[in-house]
Motif scaffolding. Sequence first.
Motif, short mmCIF file in Angstrom:
data_model
loop_
_atom_site.label_atom_id
_atom_site.label_comp_id
_atom_site.label_asym_id
_atom_site.label_seq_id
_atom_site.Cartn_x
_atom_site.Cartn_y
_atom_site.Cartn_z
N GLU A 133 0.84 -1.21 0.00
CA GLU A 133 0.00 0.00 0.00
C GLU A 133 0.87 1.26 0.00
N VAL A 134 1.94 1.24 0.78
CA VAL A 134 2.85 2.38 0.84
C VAL A 134 3.61 2.52 -0.47
N THR A 135 4.05 1.40 -1.04
CA THR A 135 4.80 1.42 -2.31
C THR A 135 3.95 1.99 -3.44
N ALA A 136 2.65 1.72 -3.42
CA ALA A 136 1.76 2.26 -4.45
C ALA A 136 1.80 3.78 -4.45
N ASN A 137 1.95 4.40 -3.26
CA ASN A 137 2.13 5.85 -3.14
C ASN A 137 1.07 6.62 -3.93
N LEU A 138 -0.18 6.25 -3.72
CA LEU A 138 -1.26 6.87 -4.49
C LEU A 138 -2.20 7.63 -3.56
#
Length: 218
Positions: A133-138
């Motif tokens: 979820e953090v990696t998606a950075n959306l």
Amino acid sequence: MTEPLSGKPLLKRSLLLCFGLAVMALGVALSIKADLGTSPISSTPYVVSLISAISVGTATILINAFLLLGEVLIMRRQFHAVQFLQLAVVILFGWLIDLFLWALGGLTYADYGQQWLICIAGILILGIGVSFEVTANLIPLPGEGLILSLCTVLPIKFGSMKVIIDVSLVIVAVLLSFLFLGGLFGVREGTVAAAICVGLVAKSVNRVIRPLERRLTE
């Protein structure tokens, strides 16, 4: 995010966000089924669901809607309309929690050791989901969004503010539990384990999937 995305990068990040939310929801559901206390961010929704007889997913949506309102009040004119998409994100998250709780309806345990096995699985899976979820950075969940908002107006780092918010949610869960249920529910040793370990798991997974971040902008 530092710049707007469109086309393939936006689609990739959206899919990764949905995947992360699904994994997180599975972790939350496993934590609930372990019956050793939920993660701090889910403690209040879980207790509210016991008090009101609404689903955990619905309680998660309602409480996060209040957190989003807190963001609006803190940021005021600096709050951008696109951030209302956090509500859509948490609606999906709440629905996924209920879906996995239904799917895991037959999951039981025979002793305390098995409870811990389920709890540990929930912590590991929740940490993995947080990392994606953090990696998606959306678009963040409102809980994370509130922390970011508070960090813009207070001289407190994100990690410290997250601890403050997590502890506050656990305290609210404990108070509601004693006031309306006559005992302690949803907060146990598993809550402490989740508070300590979920972030560590997420950081470890981040090191592995970090190269994925570059591909998301291609």
